[in-house]
Design an enzyme around this catalytic site. Structure first.
Site, mmCIF file in Angstrom:
data_model
loop_
_atom_site.group_PDB
_atom_site.id
_atom_site.type_symbol
_atom_site.label_atom_id
_atom_site.label_comp_id
_atom_site.label_asym_id
_atom_site.label_seq_id
_atom_site.Cartn_x
_atom_site.Cartn_y
_atom_site.Cartn_z
ATOM 1 N N HIS A 64 0.656 -1.175 0.237
ATOM 2 C CA HIS A 64 0.011 0.494 0.223
ATOM 3 C C HIS A 64 0.988 1.377 -0.115
ATOM 4 O O HIS A 64 -0.100 2.247 0.336
ATOM 5 C CB HIS A 64 -0.882 -0.047 1.369
ATOM 6 C CG HIS A 64 -1.800 -1.240 1.134
ATOM 7 N ND1 HIS A 64 -3.105 -0.952 2.322
ATOM 8 C CD2 HIS A 64 -2.569 -1.907 -0.147
ATOM 9 C CE1 HIS A 64 -3.535 -2.326 2.330
ATOM 10 N NE2 HIS A 64 -4.022 -2.109 0.986
ATOM 11 N N HIS A 65 2.051 1.026 -0.358
ATOM 12 C CA HIS A 65 2.822 2.549 -0.331
ATOM 13 C C HIS A 65 2.368 3.231 -1.063
ATOM 14 O O HIS A 65 2.981 4.724 -0.842
ATOM 15 C CB HIS A 65 4.630 1.825 -0.663
ATOM 16 C CG HIS A 65 4.826 1.590 -2.316
ATOM 17 N ND1 HIS A 65 4.527 0.719 -3.068
ATOM 18 C CD2 HIS A 65 5.621 2.314 -3.130
ATOM 19 C CE1 HIS A 65 5.190 0.359 -3.986
ATOM 20 N NE2 HIS A 65 5.946 1.590 -4.232
ATOM 21 N N LYS A 70 -2.376 -2.974 -7.936
ATOM 22 C CA LYS A 70 -3.031 -3.365 -9.170
ATOM 23 C C LYS A 70 -2.288 -4.252 -9.539
ATOM 24 O O LYS A 70 -1.268 -4.847 -9.391
ATOM 25 C CB LYS A 70 -1.574 -2.564 -10.083
ATOM 26 C CG LYS A 70 -2.127 -2.690 -11.840
ATOM 27 C CD LYS A 70 -3.493 -1.437 -12.119
ATOM 28 C CE LYS A 70 -3.841 -1.880 -13.904
ATOM 29 N NZ LYS A 70 -4.378 -3.043 -13.390
ATOM 30 N N LYS A 94 7.345 -4.719 -10.227
ATOM 31 C CA LYS A 94 7.526 -4.089 -11.538
ATOM 32 C C LYS A 94 6.885 -3.002 -11.749
ATOM 33 O O LYS A 94 7.022 -1.903 -12.221
ATOM 34 C CB LYS A 94 6.416 -5.215 -11.754
ATOM 35 C CG LYS A 94 6.338 -4.899 -13.910
ATOM 36 C CD LYS A 94 5.151 -6.223 -14.377
ATOM 37 C CE LYS A 94 5.789 -7.470 -13.898
ATOM 38 N NZ LYS A 94 5.012 -8.854 -14.824
ATOM 39 N N ASP A 99 8.260 2.768 -13.189
ATOM 40 C CA ASP A 99 7.558 4.045 -12.146
ATOM 41 C C ASP A 99 6.402 4.546 -12.839
ATOM 42 O O ASP A 99 5.617 5.142 -12.975
ATOM 43 C CB ASP A 99 8.490 5.446 -12.886
ATOM 44 C CG ASP A 99 9.412 5.913 -12.978
ATOM 45 O OD1 ASP A 99 9.636 5.821 -11.684
ATOM 46 O OD2 ASP A 99 10.271 5.815 -13.458
ATOM 47 N N LYS A 106 -2.520 -9.070 -7.487
ATOM 48 C CA LYS A 106 -2.622 -10.062 -7.360
ATOM 49 C C LYS A 106 -4.289 -10.833 -6.972
ATOM 50 O O LYS A 106 -3.816 -11.336 -5.908
ATOM 51 C CB LYS A 106 -1.436 -11.093 -7.442
ATOM 52 C CG LYS A 106 -2.241 -11.815 -8.837
ATOM 53 C CD LYS A 106 -1.179 -11.423 -10.052
ATOM 54 C CE LYS A 106 -1.415 -11.864 -11.384
ATOM 55 N NZ LYS A 106 -0.190 -11.460 -12.259
ATOM 56 N N SER A 363 -1.808 -0.030 -19.107
ATOM 57 C CA SER A 363 -3.118 0.012 -17.723
ATOM 58 C C SER A 363 -3.340 1.176 -17.265
ATOM 59 O O SER A 363 -4.198 1.511 -16.366
ATOM 60 C CB SER A 363 -2.916 -1.690 -17.592
ATOM 61 O OG SER A 363 -3.438 -2.341 -17.694
#
Ligand code: NAD
Length: 471
Positions: A64-65, A70, A94, A99, A106, A363
């Protein structure tokens, strides 16, 4: 005999190797490694024939940084909690490498998708979304899924529709999921993004003469001999762009049913048309059929692109691989010991966490498009065209030359959504590669995988420091 380590432990051991090269405090490193939220839930499915079945599902939010989190949702019979945690952690790293300002996540639903009808899959997907919603595990600012194994734009459209029904006051509802069909809020260029990103990355890798010399290769992609394993979404697009835009020569293609080779080069579109017509790669005119598909991986080439599945190359076949560069297009196509073998034998391995990050990058662009509620290029395209035409007309007057209508059309073209998406993707892949390469040069004798992980750790630590959580 020691028990094999789990997938999540394997990811953490890669993390530890890279973390040892940094001087970040132990506490912050532990916080980065930890899974921040994890749910396992079950729900009933009424099958088409009236039977009831219990479906098991997971969602892991590794970090949650940065929010939202995603990561893909896979439908697979073998999926379990460890796999979901490991893949969520890989997504965190990743995203940091390229960036993309998201934490990693997941999801998994324990089913063999092909054993269910389309109506059953729709019921599973909508109920899964409902459960995520109830538990605050989905939303444009919380957690944004995307496709993974056995899920695609169809499932993403079901998820978006279910979320929008549950959250009618959320004006950004479409941003709750990505890789949607373009007509349902998706973005141009998402389908081919991973393959295109692999092409941009390899073009940059090969452009640097200093790095090509130790491999005994000339700079540039032009003429490089390439073998691609897996002609699915990633492999097909990577092969196509390497050939058509990079001038590489595709000397081997490997699929489930077999492998073909040609030193003169295989035209990817023709091979795909042949496969569609005959149901197989084999017997492509002018190419040689190999005795077994695995021999395709052992063809002599300059760049090998395993784009099918994990663990395609292990210590069992590593010594027979005859290439200078391996581009990990799939997730985890090399076992850890095979990766170490190639590092020791002077083969350059471009790691998955970097080279297949084109999909998550585009995305991110789709999510931005959904939040801004306007297609990229809509506001500026015509303005840019007019401004360019005025400049060209001033050049014509000043120099006495005159441009043809074709020339004017091509010089004064405003950018469409696809141009901007590809430009953003190209910039992302090139910039990330140079960041990784610089870290590799700073720490002598580390591979690109470790350098990529150091890059990810440094960036995540910076976020925590800016939030004042750690000194
Ligand atoms: P896909 O299902 O579209 O394609 C995989 C292809 O590999 C299929 O054509 C299949 O027939 C072939 N294949 C399977 N086993 C094989 C074997 N033993 N030998 C040769 N070919 C074989 O999947 P995809 O979306 O292209 O994903 C491929 C890999 O890339 C996966 O590891 C995936 O996790 C990873 N990946 C995909 C994306 C994406 O955007 N699709 C993004 C990042 C990573």
């Amino acid at each position: 005999m020691t028990a094999p380590i789990s997938f999540f432990e394997q990811v953490n051991s890669n993390f530890d190797r890279a973390a040892a090269l940094t001087d970040h405090p132990a506490g912050i490193l532990e916080q980065i490694k930890a899974i921040n939220s994890l749910i396992h839930f079950t729900f009933p499915l009424k099958r088409d024939d009236g039977r009831m079945e219990v479906i098991h599902a997971w969602r892991a939010e590794h970090s949650h940084h940065m929010l939202p989190c995603k990561g893909g949702i896979r439908y697979a019979a073998m999926v379990d909690e460890d796999e979901v945690m490991a893949l969520a952690a890989l997504m965190t790293y990743k995203c940091a490498i390229v960036d993309v300002p998201f934490g990693g996540a997941k999801g998994g639903v324990k089913i063999s998708a092909h054993e269910y009808s389309e109506r059953e899959l729709e019921r599973i997907t909508r109920r899964f979304t409902f459960e995520l919603f109830k538990k605050n595990f989905i939303g444009p600012g919380l957690d944004v899924p995307s496709p993974d194994f056995a899920t695609g734009p169809r499932e993403m459209a079901w998820i978006a529709d279910t979320y929008a029904t549950l959250a009618p006051h959320d004006i950004n509802a479409l941003g709750c999921v990505t890789a949607k069909p373009v007509q349902h809020g998706g973005i141009q260029g998402r389908t081919e993004a991973t393959g295109r990103g692999i092409f941009y990355a390899l073009r940059e890798v090969c452009s640097l003469g200093r790095d090509m010399r130790p491999l005994d290769l000339s700079p540039g992609l032009e003429g490089k001999r390439v073998v691609v394993q897996g002609l699915g979404n990633v492999g097909y697009h990577a092969a196509k762009f390497l050939e058509e835009e990079g001038g590489a020569v595709i000397v081997g293609l490997v699929e489930y049913e077999g492998a073909i080779a040609s030193t003169r080069g295989l035209h990817v579109e023709d091979v795909m048309a042949h496969r569609r017509a005959t149901g197989s790669l084999l017997d492509f005119p002018g190419a040689t059929n190999l005795e077994h598909r695995d021999l395709g991986l052992e063809l002599e080439c300059d760049i090998l692109v395993p784009a099918a599945l994990e663990h395609a190359i292990t210590l069992d076949n590593a010594a027979r691989i005859k290439t200078k560069i391996i581009a990990e297009a799939a997730n985890g196509p090399l076992s850890a010991d095979a990766s170490q073998y190639f590092h020791e034998h002077g083969v350059m391995v471009v790691p998955d966490a970097f080279i297949n990050a084109g999909g998550v990058t585009v995305s991110y662009f789709e999510w931005l498009k959904n939040l801004q509620h306007v297609r990229f290029g809509r506001m500026e395209k015509r303005f840019e065209e007019k401004a360019s035409r005025q400049m060209l007309s001033a050049i014509e007057q000043a120099t006495g030359t005159s441009f043809s209508e074709d020339q004017l059309g091509s010089f004064a073209r405003g950018a469409d959504e696809i141009d901007l998406v590809n430009s953003g993707l190209e910039e992302t892949m090139i910039k990330a590669y140079h960041q990784i390469r610089e870290i590799k040069q700073r720490h002598k004798d580390i591979d690109l995988r470790t350098a990529a992980m150091v890059s990810a750790i440094d960036k995540i630590v910076t976020v925590y420091k800016h939030r004042g959580i750690f000194p």
